[in-house]
Scaffold this active site. Structure first.
Site, PDB file in Angstrom:
ATOM      1  N   ARG A  52       0.848  -1.192   0.000  1.00  0.00           N
ATOM      2  CA  ARG A  52       0.000   0.000   0.000  1.00  0.00           C
ATOM      3  C   ARG A  52       0.880   1.236   0.000  1.00  0.00           C
ATOM      4  O   ARG A  52       0.624   2.220  -0.695  1.00  0.00           O
ATOM      5  CB  ARG A  52      -0.962   0.013   1.199  1.00  0.00           C
ATOM      6  CG  ARG A  52      -1.711   1.335   1.313  1.00  0.00           C
ATOM      7  CD  ARG A  52      -2.938   1.354   2.213  1.00  0.00           C
ATOM      8  NE  ARG A  52      -2.942   0.440   3.319  1.00  0.00           N
ATOM      9  CZ  ARG A  52      -2.210   0.577   4.439  1.00  0.00           C
ATOM     10  NH1 ARG A  52      -1.406   1.608   4.606  1.00  0.00           N
ATOM     11  NH2 ARG A  52      -2.283  -0.332   5.401  1.00  0.00           N
ATOM     12  N   TYR A 104     -16.349  17.178 -15.641  1.00  0.00           N
ATOM     13  CA  TYR A 104     -16.615  15.733 -15.676  1.00  0.00           C
ATOM     14  C   TYR A 104     -17.659  15.404 -14.594  1.00  0.00           C
ATOM     15  O   TYR A 104     -17.513  15.814 -13.435  1.00  0.00           O
ATOM     16  CB  TYR A 104     -15.313  14.963 -15.431  1.00  0.00           C
ATOM     17  CG  TYR A 104     -15.518  13.475 -15.373  1.00  0.00           C
ATOM     18  CD1 TYR A 104     -15.802  12.749 -16.529  1.00  0.00           C
ATOM     19  CD2 TYR A 104     -15.462  12.779 -14.169  1.00  0.00           C
ATOM     20  CE1 TYR A 104     -16.006  11.382 -16.489  1.00  0.00           C
ATOM     21  CE2 TYR A 104     -15.667  11.406 -14.116  1.00  0.00           C
ATOM     22  CZ  TYR A 104     -15.941  10.717 -15.286  1.00  0.00           C
ATOM     23  OH  TYR A 104     -16.153   9.363 -15.224  1.00  0.00           O
ATOM     24  N   ASP A 176      -7.144  18.999 -14.160  1.00  0.00           N
ATOM     25  CA  ASP A 176      -7.461  17.665 -14.694  1.00  0.00           C
ATOM     26  C   ASP A 176      -6.986  17.655 -16.144  1.00  0.00           C
ATOM     27  O   ASP A 176      -7.575  18.299 -17.011  1.00  0.00           O
ATOM     28  CB  ASP A 176      -8.980  17.432 -14.583  1.00  0.00           C
ATOM     29  CG  ASP A 176      -9.405  16.048 -15.067  1.00  0.00           C
ATOM     30  OD1 ASP A 176      -8.663  15.435 -15.867  1.00  0.00           O
ATOM     31  OD2 ASP A 176     -10.494  15.584 -14.660  1.00  0.00           O
TER      32      ASP A 176
HETATM   33  C1  LIG Z   1     -12.908   9.551 -16.679  1.00  0.00           C
HETATM   34  C2  LIG Z   1     -12.576  10.890 -16.139  1.00  0.00           C
HETATM   35  C3  LIG Z   1     -12.399  11.105 -14.762  1.00  0.00           C
HETATM   36  C4  LIG Z   1     -12.605  10.003 -13.735  1.00  0.00           C
HETATM   37  O1  LIG Z   1     -11.660   8.997 -13.866  1.00  0.00           O
HETATM   38  P1  LIG Z   1     -11.957   7.453 -13.514  1.00  0.00           P
HETATM   39  O2  LIG Z   1     -10.675   6.796 -13.871  1.00  0.00           O
HETATM   40  O3  LIG Z   1     -13.119   7.032 -14.348  1.00  0.00           O
HETATM   41  O4  LIG Z   1     -12.265   7.399 -12.055  1.00  0.00           O
HETATM   42  C5  LIG Z   1     -12.049  12.370 -14.338  1.00  0.00           C
HETATM   43  N1  LIG Z   1     -11.892  13.389 -15.225  1.00  0.00           N
HETATM   44  C6  LIG Z   1     -12.065  13.219 -16.540  1.00  0.00           C
HETATM   45  C7  LIG Z   1     -11.890  14.382 -17.460  1.00  0.00           C
HETATM   46  C8  LIG Z   1     -12.420  11.972 -17.056  1.00  0.00           C
HETATM   47  O5  LIG Z   1     -12.608  11.825 -18.371  1.00  0.00           O
END
Ligand SMILES: *Cc1c(COP(=O)(O)O)cnc(C)c1O
Length: 385
Positions: A52, A104, A176
């Site tokens: 972990r 998202y 992001d």
């Molecule tokens: C898919 C996605 C997420 C979430 O990621 P997961 O791996 O599905 O938990 C967050 N931000 C964006 C822009 C995404 O496309």
């Protein structure tokens, strides 16, 4: 360790953080499928005590990913949302977050339904005009959350302009970077403090793994991330780490082709008589095209478009008719996907709210894959006609 600081992107993707296995010389990082590590005596181990906290396969991926994002520290998680969960856990009750409104869906859900009840307040503002951020900044503001390009409207947010606001107010800035990938955009270079990924998408690239990641430059932030990663425990396994490590080795090649195919498909759609609007940041007519040109090294393979007449039935008929584009959630794999935001990813948002953001009934989102562009175009043209 090879020094990756002076390597170009493609070289880093293939070499950074990676050494032949010290026991066998295996060129590929082994999948260390182990939970624990034998200690020679109490307190004397080879750097690994429990998976972990630290696992060699995950560790190699974290170093490699940090290098391609031009960061110093990487941390990988069981999903993109687990990575987001870690960032918000750096905050305290009473803290406030200013987030992109065109976000998202899962990010919106974790903010509103998980963290709001722990006393963290979220403000959602359109950030294509960064002045909207100023109106929400106060002494409790601790984090700005940016997603660019946005989903599904492909708005572009000026990361450097947001970083000016975050720095002058002593606020963390997280970006992001899932849609752009580090090949097209490196937010840390533009002033962000933390980069977040759903590695499920382009980094993995083959629709075979769910994973998340964070990258940062600042050691204090990194320590906090590792503390939460180890304390909350939402880590990814060694097998998945191996898959994403392998995916990243071809990231530059895949994204180049995603961009080329994306451009061809976007240009075909823009000329098609049955298509109304096409949202792709590479068009000069895109409202944020200049910012996209400034902060991205290409425009990607994500495209949204609406149909003349704006009928839900027409959109449903189209997604049924295509053969190479598979109807599915997610994006960023080698295969092309098609989706209908109003009934799929954004169904939980009320119709009026959706339409305010441009998510009309006929809107269709494409994740253009790396197949032959001619075949993809023929498939879409056939379905449209
Ligand atoms: C898919 C996605 C997420 C979430 O990621 P997961 O791996 O599905 O938990 C967050 N931000 C964006 C822009 C995404 O496309």
């Amino acid at each position: 360790m090879k020094d990756h600081k002076n390597m170009k992107f493609a070289t880093k993707a293939i070499h950074a953080g990676l050494e032949p296995d010290s026991a066998t010389g295996a060129i590929m990082t082994p999948i260390y499928q182990t939970s624990t590590y034998v200690q020679e005596e109490i307190g004397n181990h080879k750097g690994y005590a429990y998976s972990r906290t630290l696992n060699p396969t995950r560790d190699a991926l974290e170093k490699n990913l940090a290098a391609i994002e031009n960061g110093n520290f990487g941390a990988c998680f069981g999903s993109g949302l687990a990575a987001i969960d870690c960032v918000i856990k750096m905050l305290n009750p009473g803290d406030e977050v200013i987030s992109t409104n065109d976000l998202y869906g899962g990010s919106y859900r974790i903010f509103k339904t998980i963290f709001e009840k722990y006393g963290i307040k979220f403000h959602f503002v359109p950030m294509d005009d960064v002045s909207h951020i100023h109106t929400k900044v106060n002494s409790n503001t601790k984090l700005i959350w940016v997603e660019t390009p946005t989903n599904p409207m492909m708005n572009i947010i000026d990361i450097e302009a947001v970083a000016k606001i975050s720095k002058s107010n002593n606020i963390l800035l997280a970006v992001d970077n899932t849609f752009a990938t580090p090949y097209l955009q490196t937010p840390l270079d533009l002033g962000a403090d933390i980069v977040m990924h759903s590695a499920t998408k382009y980094l993995g690239g083959h629709s075979d793994v769910v994973m998340g990641a964070l990258v940062c430059n600042n050691e204090k932030i990194a320590k906090e991330i590792y503390r939460i990663q180890n304390s909350s425990g939402a880590v990814c396994g060694p097998q998945d780490s191996f898959l994403v490590l392998r995916g990243i080795k071809t990231l530059h090649l895949r994204v180049q082709r995603h961009c080329e195919n994306g451009e061809k498909v976007a240009r075909m759609l823009a000329k098609h008589p049955k298509v109304d609007k096409v949202y792709w940041p590479g068009f000069e007519s895109h409202p944020n095209h200049e910012i996209a040109k400034k902060q991205m090294r290409g425009f990607g393979g994500m495209i949204s478009f609406s149909l003349i007449g704006n009928k839900m039935e027409d959109a449903h008929a189209l997604v049924k008719k295509v053969q190479l584009f598979s109807l599915a959630e997610s994006l960023g794999g080698v295969e092309s996907l098609i989706g209908h935001p109003a009934t799929m990813t954004h169904a939980s948002i009320p119709k009026e709210e959706r339409e305010k953001n441009g998510i009309v009934d006929s809107l269709i989102r494409l994740s253009v894959g790396v197949e032959d562009a001619e075949d993809l175009i023929a498939d879409l043209e056939n379905a449209l006609n």
